[in-house]
Design a protein around this motif. Sequence first.
Motif, mmCIF file in Angstrom:
data_model
loop_
_atom_site.group_PDB
_atom_site.id
_atom_site.type_symbol
_atom_site.label_atom_id
_atom_site.label_comp_id
_atom_site.label_asym_id
_atom_site.label_seq_id
_atom_site.Cartn_x
_atom_site.Cartn_y
_atom_site.Cartn_z
ATOM 1 N N ALA A 122 0.839 -1.196 0.000
ATOM 2 C CA ALA A 122 0.000 0.000 0.000
ATOM 3 C C ALA A 122 0.869 1.238 0.000
ATOM 4 O O ALA A 122 2.031 1.211 0.417
ATOM 5 C CB ALA A 122 -0.930 0.011 1.217
ATOM 6 N N THR A 123 0.289 2.340 -0.473
ATOM 7 C CA THR A 123 0.921 3.653 -0.406
ATOM 8 C C THR A 123 0.170 4.476 0.631
ATOM 9 O O THR A 123 -1.052 4.621 0.542
ATOM 10 C CB THR A 123 0.890 4.346 -1.775
ATOM 11 O OG1 THR A 123 1.590 3.535 -2.729
ATOM 12 C CG2 THR A 123 1.556 5.713 -1.700
ATOM 13 N N LEU A 141 6.318 2.744 10.085
ATOM 14 C CA LEU A 141 5.729 2.568 8.759
ATOM 15 C C LEU A 141 6.750 2.829 7.666
ATOM 16 O O LEU A 141 6.781 2.138 6.640
ATOM 17 C CB LEU A 141 4.518 3.490 8.600
ATOM 18 C CG LEU A 141 3.347 3.208 9.535
ATOM 19 C CD1 LEU A 141 2.300 4.315 9.422
ATOM 20 C CD2 LEU A 141 2.721 1.855 9.246
ATOM 21 N N LEU A 142 7.577 3.831 7.861
ATOM 22 C CA LEU A 142 8.605 4.158 6.880
ATOM 23 C C LEU A 142 9.597 3.017 6.716
ATOM 24 O O LEU A 142 10.113 2.774 5.620
ATOM 25 C CB LEU A 142 9.334 5.430 7.305
ATOM 26 C CG LEU A 142 10.370 6.011 6.348
ATOM 27 C CD1 LEU A 142 9.735 6.414 5.025
ATOM 28 C CD2 LEU A 142 11.066 7.212 6.989
ATOM 29 N N LEU A 146 6.612 -3.056 3.024
ATOM 30 C CA LEU A 146 5.281 -3.268 2.482
ATOM 31 C C LEU A 146 4.620 -1.944 2.094
ATOM 32 O O LEU A 146 3.720 -1.918 1.260
ATOM 33 C CB LEU A 146 4.412 -3.978 3.531
ATOM 34 C CG LEU A 146 3.110 -4.636 3.074
ATOM 35 C CD1 LEU A 146 3.398 -5.781 2.102
ATOM 36 C CD2 LEU A 146 2.325 -5.150 4.278
ATOM 37 N N PHE A 147 5.114 -0.852 2.693
ATOM 38 C CA PHE A 147 4.472 0.438 2.505
ATOM 39 C C PHE A 147 5.395 1.448 1.837
ATOM 40 O O PHE A 147 6.602 1.470 2.082
ATOM 41 C CB PHE A 147 4.004 0.996 3.854
ATOM 42 C CG PHE A 147 3.133 0.054 4.627
ATOM 43 C CD1 PHE A 147 2.004 -0.498 4.044
ATOM 44 C CD2 PHE A 147 3.462 -0.311 5.925
ATOM 45 C CE1 PHE A 147 1.199 -1.392 4.744
ATOM 46 C CE2 PHE A 147 2.662 -1.193 6.639
ATOM 47 C CZ PHE A 147 1.525 -1.738 6.044
ATOM 48 N N GLU A 148 4.783 2.293 1.024
ATOM 49 C CA GLU A 148 5.436 3.468 0.450
ATOM 50 C C GLU A 148 4.777 4.691 1.065
ATOM 51 O O GLU A 148 3.553 4.738 1.201
ATOM 52 C CB GLU A 148 5.256 3.464 -1.066
ATOM 53 C CG GLU A 148 5.760 4.720 -1.758
ATOM 54 C CD GLU A 148 5.559 4.669 -3.259
ATOM 55 O OE1 GLU A 148 6.391 5.253 -3.975
ATOM 56 O OE2 GLU A 148 4.568 4.052 -3.721
ATOM 57 N N ILE A 149 5.569 5.681 1.437
ATOM 58 C CA ILE A 149 5.037 6.874 2.090
ATOM 59 C C ILE A 149 4.920 8.008 1.083
ATOM 60 O O ILE A 149 5.878 8.343 0.380
ATOM 61 C CB ILE A 149 5.939 7.318 3.268
ATOM 62 C CG1 ILE A 149 6.127 6.165 4.261
ATOM 63 C CG2 ILE A 149 5.342 8.546 3.952
ATOM 64 C CD1 ILE A 149 4.860 5.659 4.896
ATOM 65 N N VAL A 283 0.050 -3.219 -5.604
ATOM 66 C CA VAL A 283 1.297 -2.531 -5.952
ATOM 67 C C VAL A 283 1.376 -1.199 -5.242
ATOM 68 O O VAL A 283 0.352 -0.591 -4.916
ATOM 69 C CB VAL A 283 1.388 -2.294 -7.482
ATOM 70 C CG1 VAL A 283 1.550 -3.599 -8.240
ATOM 71 C CG2 VAL A 283 0.173 -1.513 -7.993
ATOM 72 N N GLN A 284 2.589 -0.757 -4.988
ATOM 73 C CA GLN A 284 2.838 0.606 -4.554
ATOM 74 C C GLN A 284 2.851 1.496 -5.801
ATOM 75 O O GLN A 284 3.186 1.046 -6.908
ATOM 76 C CB GLN A 284 4.159 0.690 -3.816
ATOM 77 C CG GLN A 284 4.200 -0.123 -2.538
ATOM 78 C CD GLN A 284 5.579 -0.217 -1.928
ATOM 79 O OE1 GLN A 284 6.562 0.251 -2.522
ATOM 80 N NE2 GLN A 284 5.678 -0.816 -0.748
#
Length: 289
Positions: A122-123, A141-142, A146-149, A283-284
């Motif tokens: 997720a973004t 989170l950063l 799994l995550f894009e910020i 996808v991110q």
Amino acid sequence: MQISRRSMLIGSVASATSLTGCSSTSAARPSSRPSASPSTIPATRAATTHLVELRSREETVAKFDAMKPTYWGFDAPGVLTRFPTDGAGKDAVALTFDACGGHVLRYNAELIAALRKHEAKATLMIAMQWAQHNPTTFKELLADPLFEIGNHGTRHVPLSVSGRSAYGEPGTRNVGEVWDELAGNFEYQATTWGHRPRFMRSGTAFTDDVASRAADFAGQQLISFGTDGDAGATFPAEIVYQQVKVAPAGSIVIGHMNRPASGTAPGYDRAIPALKARGLTFVQLSEVL
């Protein structure tokens, strides 16, 4: 907010045309579309690649200040609601979640736990106010691949060059304030955390056509959405599930991660397996844009 006007490094922005909200006082999306000090916490992820320079406030104002807007809404020219479905985007959707600024700065840990359980990329579009209020969570989170910020604004306001409002939230009043809104949060993330977001969603997701062009010129790709997952975290879980499970391939799906007492987490917890059952992956944004 006054910030440094020096040039800053950010992720490169793909040139794009339109392919077709979040509010601190959330409301359902309209049926029609109108025309702890974080500096003490070290960065945990290297800066993104493909870096370019953010154009200055002065240069952006000079280019766009005389222009008059003709559109106001979710889908201004250049604001993306979808991504190409070839290559990495084949049979994929992009889940995006807003961590809004304003008066609601809570954290939906249950939602993030559901994404991790299902290994759904997720973004996360994070407002500066939210990150400053939740620095330990932002750091966590950063650091999670799994995550894009992304960038959800400095003051979390709509992007306007004439002071227009959305959901009762007054927008920026001119091109200089548009630059301040996108650059303030970018600089905060870059200097405090070593992260340079490529993508931005404005507060409420409303933007006029001059502001969208100015943001792209300055160096941030504006993102809207094609599928509304939770209507500002106001939908009950069953409606979230029904909305998200039918998202088409290539869709940018919007949800919210700052309102834990909502149907968002249980709705996505059910919808993600349903999307997988349709053969879709996650996808991110940087993987497909």
